[in-house]
Structures are given as C-alpha cells and as structure tokens.
Design an enzyme around this catalytic site. Structure first.
Site, PDB file in Angstrom:
ATOM      1  N   ALA A   1      40.726  43.914  39.639  1.00 28.97           N
ATOM      2  CA  ALA A   1      40.783  45.134  38.844  1.00 28.97           C
ATOM      3  C   ALA A   1      40.310  45.035  37.397  1.00 28.97           C
ATOM      4  CB  ALA A   1      42.211  45.689  38.860  1.00 28.97           C
TER       5      ALA A   1
ATOM      6  N   PRO B   1      38.242  44.764  33.983  1.00 28.14           N
ATOM      7  CA  PRO B   1      39.124  45.124  32.859  1.00 28.14           C
ATOM      8  C   PRO B   1      39.841  46.454  33.016  1.00 28.14           C
ATOM      9  CG  PRO B   1      36.874  45.650  32.278  1.00 28.14           C
ATOM     10  CD  PRO B   1      36.807  45.005  33.645  1.00 28.14           C
TER      11      PRO B   1
ATOM     12  N   GLU C   1      44.728  41.475  39.169  1.00 26.74           N
ATOM     13  CA  GLU C   1      43.702  40.612  38.568  1.00 26.74           C
ATOM     14  C   GLU C   1      44.183  39.176  38.662  1.00 26.74           C
ATOM     15  OE1 GLU C   1      40.702  38.728  37.176  1.00 26.74           O
ATOM     16  OE2 GLU C   1      40.585  40.897  37.563  1.00 26.74           O
TER      17      GLU C   1
ATOM     18  N   ASP D   1      36.093  45.374  44.343  1.00 27.30           N
ATOM     19  CA  ASP D   1      34.919  45.211  43.479  1.00 27.30           C
ATOM     20  C   ASP D   1      34.830  43.718  43.205  1.00 27.30           C
ATOM     21  OD1 ASP D   1      32.736  46.153  41.879  1.00 27.30           O
ATOM     22  OD2 ASP D   1      33.961  45.739  40.117  1.00 27.30           O
TER      23      ASP D   1
ATOM     24  N   CYS E   1      28.136  43.904  41.589  1.00 27.43           N
ATOM     25  CA  CYS E   1      27.098  44.249  40.613  1.00 27.43           C
ATOM     26  C   CYS E   1      26.010  43.185  40.658  1.00 27.43           C
ATOM     27  CB  CYS E   1      27.680  44.414  39.202  1.00 27.43           C
ATOM     28  SG  CYS E   1      28.564  42.968  38.571  1.00 27.43           S
TER      29      CYS E   1
END
Length: 470
Positions: A112, A114, A135, A180, A233
């Site tokens: 998660a 930032p 995180e 992610d 990404c």
C-alpha cells in the site's frame, strides 16, 4: 533524463515494440505528467474546481483525477494540508479505479505505501466497510499512515506485515484485493531518474518471483466470487503478462475480466507470455507515448464463486475473533464522551459505538470492525486515532481534526487560504485571537486543517510538529 536508459532495457523494448519503438523512446524527451486526485470524502470534484487555484485537466480513467501544470505547486498549498486532494501520477490512478471497491465491503490494499491507492479505495468506500492497508517495509509504513490521516479516512487499519502472515490470519476474508506489486520500476524511468540507476535485468527476475509469492497470498485471502486487481509500473513482460499467466496456471479458479474502459489503454499481449491464454489481452498496458502519464500495467481477475467446502474448513481461523479488553476502557469511554459533548457537540452518531473504542496504552482509537482479531499482528494504525488520554481529559489527535466536518465543532477558527495567520498556524505559531475558551477546530475555507486551543486572547497551536511548514 539525468541517466541514459540501460542498453539491455532499450534492446528489449525495441524488440517488443518494433515500429512503435521510436515514438516510445521519444516520450522520454517529454516532461513527466503531474496529477492530483480530489478527495470526495471532503468535497465533490465540481466544488473543488470552483475554488481551485490550479489549472486542471481531467484524467480520462479517473473521474476524480486531474493533471496540473508544471509550474503549479499543489503540495505547498493549505488545501493539501487539509486533505482536499492527493498528489498522484495519472497512470497510478488506474489500478484502484479498476478494483471498483464499494461501500460496506472488506477490502485489502496489500502493497500500500505511500498511500495513493489506499486513499483512492477509501474514497470509493465512502467511509463504510473495512479497508486494510498493508506495507511490508517499516520505513515506508509511516508515510502510508500519514496519508490515511491527512485525507480523513476513518475505516482503515494500517498493518506492517508480510503477505504470508496476513494470509494466515485472514483466509477467504476479503471481497476485493489490490496487489500493486513491487516491480523493477521501468514505467517510472522518466519521472524518477533513480529508478534508472537501480535497474538491472536481475532485478526484473527477482521481482517476478516476488510477485508470484504475493499473488499466491492474495489468492488465499480472497473470498469466493471476490475480485483481484494486479498492477505494476513496469513494461517487462516477465513482470506483467508472464506473472499473470503463471498465476492463472497455478490458480485455475481465477478468470480474467474486463477493466473499466478507457480509450487510451492498450491490451495486454498474450504473445509475450502464453499465447494459449488469450484472456491476458483483457489486461491493460498504459504506454507513455499513447497517453498523458507514465508506464503501467493493470489486470482484473475474479475468483470462482464455487469453492470446495473442505478448503473453506481448512482455511477458517482456528479461533474466533473477540473484542479486545483493555485496562481503563470504561474510564476512556467516559473521557471520550465528555470531550465530544464539550468540543464536538454536533458529531451526531459518528464514533458513538462504545464497542468500537480501542485503548492502546494512552492512545484511543475507533476501529472500523469491532471484534476483529489483530492480536500478534504489527499494527501501525488500528483505525481512526481519536487522541491521547491525559489525566481525566482527552487531547484530540490531528487525525480526528481531519476526519470531522467544521459543523460538528463547538468552536471554529476559519481562515482563507491566503490569510497570513493561516500560514503562521501551519508554521506552528500561536495566534492572537479572541474567542470562547476550549479546543477549537482550525479551518481553511471551511475545511478542517488541525486543532488549536483558545485561552486568554490566544489560539495556542496544536498543529503536529512533524508537519509544520518551514
């Protein structure tokens, strides 16, 4: 760019993109896009646009997302401190939008920090349901927690755990999960030159293997019929289509489903993984030469509603979650209720469920899920932080100021964004001001930004020291 692109990276991209390669590589000579996402927990996009000092253009795939100009500095504006928006690269808004979280659901943001995607999910959930933001890296969880606080999120628990530990605690628990995943960061080369310096082909392989482990843990936590979004990404097929294909082969109970449509999205490429898995084309690639944003990959999957009952039995937690018992709880409830009557008399039924109050030492929280078993987990934020218990009184938290509306408060000190006194407040200074004594909600253009305490013709400053403007 400060650093030239790695030769191994450009050679691979040229082989993959062929005729498109020149347009792709030319995009690195263009400036990176800058974006912000309006926080609908605070105000509607139309209302923000009416008061925004910035020049904004919509992001196609995110109704609350906008691009701003290079010269604007929204991170240095009081509206940012009030949590009216989150600064987020436009392409990074796509995964949380794809998850389509709903109010009342149980949602996990597994990787998660930032906090951009966590805050976006929370906005979609409208303060209802349970959002766990996890995180694994202790150094990054602080920023995640601070962003949850700044945007006034009330239904999130922030954890600092491995995916495997969470999977042990929460089998078949979540309606939706966002992964992610940690990746080689190729999609950020234009925005973050340090990503270029840190890239190696070996890192791509390491990330692929890590992604598979994380996805396995996510699968174990997702309810039958639940939705999983996987994103990175990076441009590397090994981390995108091939990670996805490997997961689907290991987990036949999952199917690819279409993403919310966006004209700028390009399909995933089955030929870069397993041509027999044509549904991989339902994933989306966001290319910097085709849209206003950086590189991203997004895939949406659904778990079959048919689950073996034996698996359910094996996965069920061995002990039932039960409400935690804390010394001093009765006294803490009384102190909280007294504070509400004095400082927040118009709060209504918000935070009125005494069973949701949790006391950790002298810190009082309001949990979004009373009775949830958190014992033994590393918890950074157990819900909404209400404040610190002092002797027979509560010192309210900064999180509480940002989670309530001005109308709830007994006393309000309101300033315009351009008022020099507001800037003095953000710098930590006390203000000369007349008013009724007591805790006072400081606001910018009607939006809470922190606490002050009025006494003897002065508003004493309680803006957190770590957040003060220099």
């Amino acid at each position: 760019m400060k650093n030239p692109l790695p030769a191994a990276f450009t050679a691979r991209m040229q082989a993959l993109l062929q005729d498109e390669y020149e347009a792709f590589i030319a995009s690195y000579e263009e400036a990176a896009s800058h974006g912000l996402r309006i926080n609908p927990l605070k105000l509607a996009p139309a209302d923000f646009l009416s008061l925004s000092p910035f020049s904004l253009e919509p992001v196609e795939w995110c109704p609350n997302g906008f691009c701003y100009r290079e010269g604007d500095r929204p991170g240095k504006h009081p509206y940012h401190a009030a949590g009216l928006y989150y600064l987020q690269e436009p392409s990074a808004m796509s995964p949380a939008e794809a998850l389509e979280a709903l109010p009342g659901e149980t949602v996990l943001d597994l990787c998660a920090a930032p906090g951009g995607k966590t805050t976006q999910l929370a906005a979609a959930m409208k303060g209802s349901g349970l959002l766990i933001a996890n995180e694994i890296h202790p150094s990054r969880v602080k920023a995640l927690s601070e962003n949850v606080e700044r945007l006034g999120i009330t239904n999130a628990i922030v954890t600092n755990e491995t995916p495997e530990r969470l999977a042990e605690r929460f089998p078949l628990f979540f309606d939706r999960i966002l992964v992610d995943a940690p990746c080689s960061g190729e999609g950020m080369f234009r925005k973050l030159p340090e990503a270029v310096a840190e890239w190696t082909p070996e890192k791509v392989t390491e990330c692929h293997l890590m992604q598979l482990d994380i996805l396995d843990a996510a699968s174990a936590m997702l309810k039958p019929g639940g939705t999983l979004v996987y994103s990175t990404c990076t441009f590397a097929p090994l981390e995108n289509e091939q990670s996805l294909a490997a997961f689907l082969q290991r987990h036949p109970e999952f199917d690819m489903i279409p993403l919310p449509s966006a004209d700028s999205y390009s399909p995933g490429e089955p030929k870069w993984a397993d041509p027999s898995l044509q549904d991989v084309s339902l994933a989306a690639r966001l290319w910097p030469h085709k849209l206003r944003g950086e590189g991203h990959f997004v895939a949406k999957l659904r778990k079959s509603a048919e689950t073996d009952t034996a698996e359910l039995s094996r996965s069920r937690p061995k002990k039932k979650a039960k409400p935690a018992s804390f010394a001093g709880k009765k006294e803490a409830v009384a102190i909280w209720q007294s504070f509400v009557r004095e400082a927040l008399p118009n709060l209504g039924d918000l935070y009125a469920d005494d069973s949701a109050l949790l006391l950790f030492g002298d810190q009082l929280y309001y949990t979004p899920r009373p009775g949830l078993d958190l014992d033994g987990l590393r918890i950074n934020r157990a819900g909404l932080h209400l404040g610190t218990l002092k002797k027979n009184r509560l010192e309210p938290s900064h999180a509480l100021a940002l989670a309530v509306c001005a109308e709830a408060a007994a006393r309000v000190a309101s300033f315009s964004a351009a008022d020099p006194d507001l800037i003095r407040y953000l710098k930590g200074e006390a203000l000369s001001r007349e008013g009724e004594a007591g805790w006072t909600l400081v606001c910018v253009d009607g939006f809470p930004i922190g606490w002050g305490k009025q006494a003897d013709g002065q508003l004493k400053n309680h803006y957190p020291k770590g957040l003060r403007w220099l």
